[in-house]
Design an enzyme around this catalytic site. Structure first.
Site, PDB file in Angstrom:
ATOM      1  N   HIS A   3       3.921   4.619  12.623  1.00 52.07           N
ATOM      2  CA  HIS A   3       4.223   4.544  11.190  1.00 52.07           C
ATOM      3  C   HIS A   3       5.374   5.508  10.906  1.00 52.07           C
ATOM      4  CE1 HIS A   3       3.114   4.205   6.852  1.00 52.07           C
ATOM      5  NE2 HIS A   3       3.552   5.454   6.805  1.00 52.07           N
ATOM      6  N   ARG A  37       0.843  -1.195   0.000  1.00 47.98           N
ATOM      7  CA  ARG A  37       0.000   0.000   0.000  1.00 47.98           C
ATOM      8  C   ARG A  37       0.889   1.261   0.000  1.00 47.98           C
ATOM      9  NH1 ARG A  37      -1.079   4.766   2.525  1.00 47.98           N
ATOM     10  NH2 ARG A  37      -0.600   3.802   4.532  1.00 47.98           N
ATOM     11  N   ASP A  38       1.413   1.653   1.121  1.00 53.52           N
ATOM     12  CA  ASP A  38       2.210   2.882   1.170  1.00 53.52           C
ATOM     13  C   ASP A  38       3.465   2.760   0.318  1.00 53.52           C
ATOM     14  OD1 ASP A  38       2.647   5.473   1.915  1.00 53.52           O
ATOM     15  OD2 ASP A  38       3.386   5.031   3.917  1.00 53.52           O
ATOM     16  N   CYS A  61       4.035   9.515   0.337  1.00 51.59           N
ATOM     17  CA  CYS A  61       2.658   9.960   0.159  1.00 51.59           C
ATOM     18  C   CYS A  61       2.540  10.800  -1.107  1.00 51.59           C
ATOM     19  CB  CYS A  61       2.225  10.778   1.374  1.00 51.59           C
ATOM     20  SG  CYS A  61       0.600  11.528   1.172  1.00 51.59           S
ATOM     21  N   HIS A  91       8.796   6.994   8.584  1.00 55.01           N
ATOM     22  CA  HIS A  91       9.528   7.150   7.319  1.00 55.01           C
ATOM     23  C   HIS A  91      10.983   7.460   7.655  1.00 55.01           C
ATOM     24  CE1 HIS A  91       6.312   7.295   4.114  1.00 55.01           C
ATOM     25  NE2 HIS A  91       5.645   7.113   5.230  1.00 55.01           N
ATOM     26  N   ASN A 124       9.292   4.783   3.432  1.00 54.70           N
ATOM     27  CA  ASN A 124       9.011   4.233   4.749  1.00 54.70           C
ATOM     28  C   ASN A 124      10.290   3.634   5.308  1.00 54.70           C
ATOM     29  OD1 ASN A 124       5.807   3.735   5.224  1.00 54.70           O
ATOM     30  ND2 ASN A 124       6.311   3.768   3.057  1.00 54.70           N
TER      31      ASN A 124
END
Lengths: 300, 300
Positions: A206, A13-14, A239, A208, A248
């Site tokens: 979460h 996903r990310d 993003c 990065h 990430n």
């Protein structure tokens, strides 16, 4: 007993959503299968968002329905509105992740509404998902800083976290969406979240690695008892609605770190770095994680 | 009072020694001058070693004699033997750094002698440098792991650190030469060094970010009271005699970290990242530090 960390794999996903190269549905499924073979037990597999805004996620429904199911293996899907939730439920997700961005400017760019409106939306989605028996997380994006508004004050974060807790999720995540946090921030803001959320809502972080603080921040999280961490194979990610939001924190960098610290992740380093090589080929680019190049230690 | 960290700039020495592109003497001098303008007050400017073995350092004497002097600014030179010490003293170094590698295999490849022989050599060099009024550091290379022998046991490290302390340096450094350390290692091994060295010999830590643990390790050092850290502008660096030994932890990554943590370094982030761009041009390559690309936060 050995300490344990749960790494939630977000590469499908990310990791992919900001990539120009669109992976085939088959490759996305293979990425998830590879993560499972490496030991991942929670995977954010896609986001059910508008394909016009995030083209990489256009086949979310197909990916979701094709994934192999196993007991103890949980697939999450990111949703932002009722349409997304319907698709996620139709695809039989095990979890949904609803995002609320801590600043209005970024929240509007990300999902077309203010932070307060996003919190209200999150409350509605969480209630509906719960009726459907689905586990719910609300992630507070830009908890440590915003690419548009700059500093996010402690007061603002408190306010947003309180609204998010009132929305009643099963889990609460703070996201360092643009990779600006340092360990002192991580400890302070997770402790605030813990204080507001109370002992019964688990926290998740979460990270990065945009400014090479990702690994240090993971250690800081552990030091304040937060043991569920998002990471992305290869350090892929970013993003689409935040300028310069790069990778990430890499799954394999955390696996190396925790292996050497004697903390159990359940993930196999060599298997993860094999997938980094595979993913770099698919994306035709070098990913930022260190371990695929440096190798483990001692050499196996 | 604000906590303070002393960053010892090693880009002119460890940063360049493994680079194929040989910088001109003028560029090396400019690199040092740039570091000074950014706020560096201790700089390892060169190594007085055999030019046949480390071609980048062939002009060590010329670099050393041409550097501008300022009160409070200290230039260090790395030496491995008497010839090197003579050259360093002739060049009027303020400090010498003598290396001893913790494992015999690596020590022989690095400097043609066993660890015990290197400790004896270090003791002689330290004694002579002290007679000349020069500050002395002994660095224990591969304190956290060896590219040839693998794990370096705590017992082995204790033995080597004891010999090094007996050699009587003004400062003792542990080096993670191949970037394998994690924060738990850093705390454990620095505490052992502190125990053997006693309270009167200051400790220093030399980190590489080969496996993205460099920043986390810097935080760990601070947590056990070690506040002198080596770093290299751009994260340039690596040991020519250790396979896959990549970049030192980047000066600018530490400056960002510590600025955001409220720890004073005396260095200006923007000025350092300007030099990263300059150095990348000189070396015709991208350096691994994050901040030159990501930019500080909030954006200035």
């Amino acid at each position: 007993m050995k300490q344990t960390v749960e790494i939630l794999e977000v590469s499908p996903r990310d990791g992919l959503q900001n990539e120009k190269t669109i992976l085939t549905t088959e490759d996305k499924i293979e990425l998830v299968e590879r993560a499972v073979r490496s030991g991942a037990r929670r995977i954010e597999v896609t986001s059910f968002v508008n394909p016009a805004r995030v083209p990489q996620m256009a086949d979310a429904d197909d990916v979701m329905s094709a994934l192999p199911r196993q007991p103890g293996l949980r697939y999450a899907g990111l949703v932002m509105n009722r349409r997304g939730l319907e698709r996620a439920l139709a695809g039989r997700v095990d979890e949904i992740d609803v995002v609320v961005v801590a600043t209005d400017t970024f929240c509007r760019r990300n999902q077309g509404m203010s932070t307060v409106e996003a919190c209200d939306m999150a409350a509605a989605l969480v209630a509906d998902a719960r009726s459907a028996g689905v586990f719910t997380t609300i992630t507070v994006g830009a908890s440590f800083g915003c690419p548009f508004e700059g500093e996010v004050s402690i007061e603002r974060l408190r306010e947003v976290v309180q609204r998010v807790v009132d929305a009643g999720p099963d889990e609460l995540a703070l996201a360092d969406t643009i990779g600006v946090a340092v360990p002192t921030d991580v400890k302070q803001r997770l402790e605030i979240a813990r204080e507001i959320a109370g002992p019964d809502i688990p926290l998740r972080l979460h990270l990065h690695d945009t400014r090479h603080t990702g690994v240090a921040n993971a250690v800081a999280a552990l030091e304040v008892g937060v043991t569920t961490l998002d990471a992305s194979i290869g350090g892929a990610g970013g993003c689409p609605f935040a300028p310069k939001a790069t990778g990430n924190v890499a799954t394999e960098d955390l696996v190396y770190l925790f292996d050497r610290m004697g903390v159990r992740t359940g993930l196999d380093l060599e298997s993860v770095t094999d997938t980094v090589a595979w993913l770099e080929e698919r994306l035709a680019k070098t990913l930022p994680g260190a371990l695929a190049r440096a190798g483990g230690f001692p050499a196996s």
